[in-house]
Write an enzyme that holds these catalytic residues in place. Structure first.
Site, PDB file in Angstrom:
ATOM      1  N   SER A  35      71.650  18.767  24.060  1.00 10.72           N
ATOM      2  CA  SER A  35      70.260  19.233  24.031  1.00 10.72           C
ATOM      3  C   SER A  35      69.398  18.475  25.024  1.00 10.72           C
ATOM      4  O   SER A  35      69.341  17.238  24.987  1.00 10.72           O
ATOM      5  CB  SER A  35      69.671  19.035  22.628  1.00 10.72           C
ATOM      6  OG  SER A  35      70.121  20.044  21.785  1.00 10.72           O
ATOM      7  N   HIS A  66      68.992  24.579  25.951  1.00 10.04           N
ATOM      8  CA  HIS A  66      70.363  24.924  26.360  1.00 10.04           C
ATOM      9  C   HIS A  66      70.289  26.193  27.224  1.00 10.04           C
ATOM     10  O   HIS A  66      70.148  27.303  26.711  1.00 10.04           O
ATOM     11  CB  HIS A  66      71.249  25.176  25.128  1.00 10.04           C
ATOM     12  CG  HIS A  66      71.541  23.934  24.340  1.00 10.04           C
ATOM     13  ND1 HIS A  66      72.720  23.240  24.447  1.00 10.04           N
ATOM     14  CD2 HIS A  66      70.783  23.258  23.456  1.00 10.04           C
ATOM     15  CE1 HIS A  66      72.686  22.182  23.633  1.00 10.04           C
ATOM     16  NE2 HIS A  66      71.517  22.179  23.019  1.00 10.04           N
ATOM     17  N   HIS A  88      76.614  26.011  18.911  1.00 14.91           N
ATOM     18  CA  HIS A  88      76.627  25.223  17.673  1.00 14.91           C
ATOM     19  C   HIS A  88      77.015  26.127  16.504  1.00 14.91           C
ATOM     20  O   HIS A  88      76.680  27.315  16.491  1.00 14.91           O
ATOM     21  CB  HIS A  88      75.241  24.631  17.385  1.00 14.91           C
ATOM     22  CG  HIS A  88      74.668  23.807  18.496  1.00 14.91           C
ATOM     23  ND1 HIS A  88      73.978  24.366  19.551  1.00 14.91           N
ATOM     24  CD2 HIS A  88      74.689  22.472  18.730  1.00 14.91           C
ATOM     25  CE1 HIS A  88      73.588  23.413  20.380  1.00 14.91           C
ATOM     26  NE2 HIS A  88      74.005  22.253  19.909  1.00 14.91           N
ATOM     27  N   TYR A  90      75.659  26.052  13.657  1.00 11.84           N
ATOM     28  CA  TYR A  90      74.469  26.513  12.932  1.00 11.84           C
ATOM     29  C   TYR A  90      73.821  27.750  13.565  1.00 11.84           C
ATOM     30  O   TYR A  90      72.970  28.394  12.961  1.00 11.84           O
ATOM     31  CB  TYR A  90      73.431  25.385  12.793  1.00 11.84           C
ATOM     32  CG  TYR A  90      72.815  24.895  14.089  1.00 11.84           C
ATOM     33  CD1 TYR A  90      71.906  25.663  14.804  1.00 11.84           C
ATOM     34  CD2 TYR A  90      73.150  23.656  14.605  1.00 11.84           C
ATOM     35  CE1 TYR A  90      71.352  25.223  15.992  1.00 11.84           C
ATOM     36  CE2 TYR A  90      72.614  23.201  15.784  1.00 11.84           C
ATOM     37  CZ  TYR A  90      71.708  23.988  16.482  1.00 11.84           C
ATOM     38  OH  TYR A  90      71.174  23.552  17.669  1.00 11.84           O
ATOM     39  N   GLU A  91      74.235  28.079  14.809  1.00 14.15           N
ATOM     40  CA  GLU A  91      73.705  29.306  15.431  1.00 14.15           C
ATOM     41  C   GLU A  91      74.382  30.545  14.838  1.00 14.15           C
ATOM     42  O   GLU A  91      74.002  31.666  15.149  1.00 14.15           O
ATOM     43  CB  GLU A  91      73.944  29.277  16.943  1.00 14.15           C
ATOM     44  CG  GLU A  91      73.146  28.210  17.678  1.00 14.15           C
ATOM     45  CD  GLU A  91      73.541  28.124  19.144  1.00 14.15           C
ATOM     46  OE1 GLU A  91      73.088  28.964  19.932  1.00 14.15           O
ATOM     47  OE2 GLU A  91      74.314  27.201  19.505  1.00 14.15           O
ATOM     48  N   ALA A 118      72.622  15.010  21.956  1.00 12.33           N
ATOM     49  CA  ALA A 118      71.449  14.285  21.463  1.00 12.33           C
ATOM     50  C   ALA A 118      71.740  13.960  20.003  1.00 12.33           C
ATOM     51  O   ALA A 118      72.267  14.808  19.282  1.00 12.33           O
ATOM     52  CB  ALA A 118      70.223  15.173  21.577  1.00 12.33           C
ATOM     53  N   MET A 221      74.801  17.497  15.573  1.00 14.88           N
ATOM     54  CA  MET A 221      75.251  18.798  15.046  1.00 14.88           C
ATOM     55  C   MET A 221      76.260  19.470  15.973  1.00 14.88           C
ATOM     56  O   MET A 221      76.327  20.695  16.031  1.00 14.88           O
ATOM     57  CB  MET A 221      74.038  19.717  14.850  1.00 14.88           C
ATOM     58  CG  MET A 221      72.931  19.118  14.000  1.00 14.88           C
ATOM     59  SD  MET A 221      71.503  20.216  13.912  1.00 14.88           S
ATOM     60  CE  MET A 221      70.247  19.077  13.324  1.00 14.88           C
ATOM     61  N   SER A 222      77.025  18.662  16.695  1.00 15.91           N
ATOM     62  CA  SER A 222      77.949  19.277  17.666  1.00 15.91           C
ATOM     63  C   SER A 222      79.134  18.347  17.925  1.00 15.91           C
ATOM     64  O   SER A 222      79.458  17.490  17.115  1.00 15.91           O
ATOM     65  CB  SER A 222      77.207  19.538  18.986  1.00 15.91           C
ATOM     66  OG  SER A 222      76.846  18.318  19.602  1.00 15.91           O
ATOM     67  N   ASN A 245      66.205   9.800  18.388  1.00 14.08           N
ATOM     68  CA  ASN A 245      65.334   9.452  17.250  1.00 14.08           C
ATOM     69  C   ASN A 245      66.095   8.532  16.309  1.00 14.08           C
ATOM     70  O   ASN A 245      67.332   8.510  16.330  1.00 14.08           O
ATOM     71  CB  ASN A 245      64.909  10.725  16.484  1.00 14.08           C
ATOM     72  CG  ASN A 245      66.101  11.539  16.016  1.00 14.08           C
ATOM     73  OD1 ASN A 245      66.763  12.199  16.823  1.00 14.08           O
ATOM     74  ND2 ASN A 245      66.388  11.490  14.728  1.00 14.08           N
ATOM     75  N   HIS A 259      62.771  18.976  16.962  1.00 13.18           N
ATOM     76  CA  HIS A 259      63.590  19.289  18.141  1.00 13.18           C
ATOM     77  C   HIS A 259      62.833  18.990  19.443  1.00 13.18           C
ATOM     78  O   HIS A 259      63.417  18.541  20.430  1.00 13.18           O
ATOM     79  CB  HIS A 259      64.030  20.752  18.088  1.00 13.18           C
ATOM     80  CG  HIS A 259      65.010  21.131  19.153  1.00 13.18           C
ATOM     81  ND1 HIS A 259      66.211  20.466  19.344  1.00 13.18           N
ATOM     82  CD2 HIS A 259      64.970  22.098  20.122  1.00 13.18           C
ATOM     83  CE1 HIS A 259      66.860  21.025  20.352  1.00 13.18           C
ATOM     84  NE2 HIS A 259      66.132  21.998  20.851  1.00 13.18           N
TER      85      HIS A 259
HETATM   86  O1  LIG Z   1      73.727  20.096  21.426  1.00 16.47           O
HETATM   87  P1  LIG Z   1      73.311  18.793  20.824  1.00 16.47           P
HETATM   88  O2  LIG Z   1      74.286  18.254  19.843  1.00 16.47           O
HETATM   89  O3  LIG Z   1      72.917  17.780  21.868  1.00 16.47           O
HETATM   90  O4  LIG Z   1      71.961  19.115  20.025  1.00 16.47           O
HETATM   91  C1  LIG Z   1      71.363  18.262  19.056  1.00 16.47           C
HETATM   92  C2  LIG Z   1      71.739  18.719  17.682  1.00 16.47           C
HETATM   93  C3  LIG Z   1      70.840  19.937  17.509  1.00 16.47           C
HETATM   94  O5  LIG Z   1      71.420  21.038  18.151  1.00 16.47           O
HETATM   95  C4  LIG Z   1      69.607  19.563  18.215  1.00 16.47           C
HETATM   96  C5  LIG Z   1      68.571  19.004  17.284  1.00 16.47           C
HETATM   97  O6  LIG Z   1      67.425  18.630  17.997  1.00 16.47           O
HETATM   98  O7  LIG Z   1      69.984  18.500  19.128  1.00 16.47           O
HETATM   99  N1  LIG Z   2      71.789  15.882  12.454  1.00 11.43           N
HETATM  100  C1  LIG Z   2      70.990  15.397  13.395  1.00 11.43           C
HETATM  101  N2  LIG Z   2      71.069  15.860  14.630  1.00 11.43           N
HETATM  102  C2  LIG Z   2      70.255  15.343  15.563  1.00 11.43           C
HETATM  103  N3  LIG Z   2      70.136  15.620  16.867  1.00 11.43           N
HETATM  104  C3  LIG Z   2      69.177  14.834  17.374  1.00 11.43           C
HETATM  105  N4  LIG Z   2      68.669  14.052  16.420  1.00 11.43           N
HETATM  106  C4  LIG Z   2      69.330  14.347  15.287  1.00 11.43           C
HETATM  107  C5  LIG Z   2      69.246  13.860  13.942  1.00 11.43           C
HETATM  108  O1  LIG Z   2      68.464  12.993  13.592  1.00 11.43           O
HETATM  109  N5  LIG Z   2      70.106  14.411  13.046  1.00 11.43           N
END
Ligand SMILES: O=P(O)(O)O[C@@H]1C[C@H](O)[C@@H](CO)O1
Ligand SMILES: Nc1nc2[nH]cnc2c(=O)[nH]1
Length: 291
Positions: A35, A66, A88, A90-91, A118, A221-222, A245, A259
């Site tokens: 991200s 993305h 992802h 979750y999509e 991220a 989340m990936s 964060n 986000h």
């Molecule tokens: O694709 P990534 O894993 O970098 O994205 C992170 C996880 C969520 O998709 C999103 C949350 O802000 O960032």
């Molecule tokens: N699950 C999760 N995914 C993230 N992606 C970026 N920050 C976070 C977070 O705090 N938790």
């Protein structure tokens, strides 16, 4: 798994053949941009790029930050393919779709994956903006039977029961540390354990405390499904998390992650990450991985 989710070897091959017919580039390295980290592709020279919507069989990216483009090009003379945007769970994509590009890359001749994401930090010593070299991961959805390798195994890609110990290449991790040192950024470079959760919601405080107790340093989340599939088909893997964060672990803390803030921090470190990935690709030996 439903049969509509099954992807045949021919499906991967069809997409690979289409790409091979559209570009002269023959990548050895694949880079997945997390991200807000799509700028990693901007460093590629002599680019050929394709919108995901124009690539036969490719899923579509729906998340802000993305772009949804596959970019081929050279990084200091090494040919790479870069995903500006990933898929992802979750999509609503099945894990076969989430990991579809990895097997296509294998068929293109890719032998090394650089995966970025991220993530939020659980480790007390981490700060926002830190770069975490991934030492290992916990595939939480995998514990619940959400694994991209579930279903009939395609032996042409890899074995039924692949090992996952030592999946993040030790030599590449060391090389990345050395590069960070010479770039003068080691004060904000960490090494740790990434945990994938399903998302799309961020963690509750109780969930954050649980992950912390389990030894998780960063959560996102990936990444885990992509790494499992890449490793299954014999690719060498290197991973980076950008800590965007600190995950809230205290009921006294009223901060809330979002986000947009994640994308903001990604921007802040874009130059450093681009330099690190460029150096890493330029200094890695791409011929020693024949698995
Ligand atoms: O694709 P990534 O894993 O970098 O994205 C992170 C996880 C969520 O998709 C999103 C949350 O802000 O960032
Ligand atoms: N699950 C999760 N995914 C993230 N992606 C970026 N920050 C976070 C977070 O705090 N938790």
């Amino acid at each position: 798994m439903h049969s509509k989710d099954q992807i045949s070897h021919e499906d991967y091959q069809r997409t690979a053949d289409w790409l091979l017919s559209q570009t002269q580039h023959r990548p050895k390295v694949a880079i997945i941009c997390g991200s807000g980290l799509g700028m990693l592709a901007d460093a590629l020279q002599c680019q050929d790029s394709f919108k995901y919507s124009d690539i036969p069989g490719f899923p579509q990216s729906t998340v802000q930050g993305h772009a949804g483009r596959l970019v081929f090009g050279e990084l200091r003379g090494k040919t790479c393919v870069c995903m500006q945007g990933r898929f992802h769970m979750y999509e609503g994509h099945s894990l076969c779709k989430v990991t579809f590009p990895l097997r296509v890359f294998k068929l293109l001749g890719v032998d090394t994956l650089i995966v970025t994401n991220a993530a939020g930090s659980l480790a007390d010593s981490y700060n926002c903006g830190d770069i975490m070299i991934i030492r290992d991961h916990i595939n939480f959805p995998g514990f619940a039977g959400l694994n991209p390798l579930i279903g009939p195994n395609d032996e042409k890609f890899g074995p039924r029961f692949p090992p996952m110990s030592g999946v993040y290449d030790k030599d590449l991790r060391k090389l990345a540390f050395d590069i960070c040192k010479s770039m003068g950024v080691s004060q904000y470079v960490q090494e740790g354990v990434y945990c994938m959760v399903g998302g799309p919601n961020f963690e509750t405080i109780a969930e954050a405390r649980l992950l912390h107790k389990l030894g998780v340093d960063a959560v996102g989340m990936s990444t885990a499904p992509e790494v499992v599939v890449a490793s299954h088909c014999g690719m060498r893997v290197f991973g980076l998390s950008l800590i965007t964060n600190k995950v809230v672990k205290s009921y006294q803390d009223f901060e809330k992650v979002n986000h947009e803030a994640v994308l903001e921090v990604s921007k802040m470190r874009s130059e450093t990450l681009q330099k690190l990935v460029t150096e890493l690709v330029s200094r890695m030996d791409i011929n020693n991985n024949t698995a």
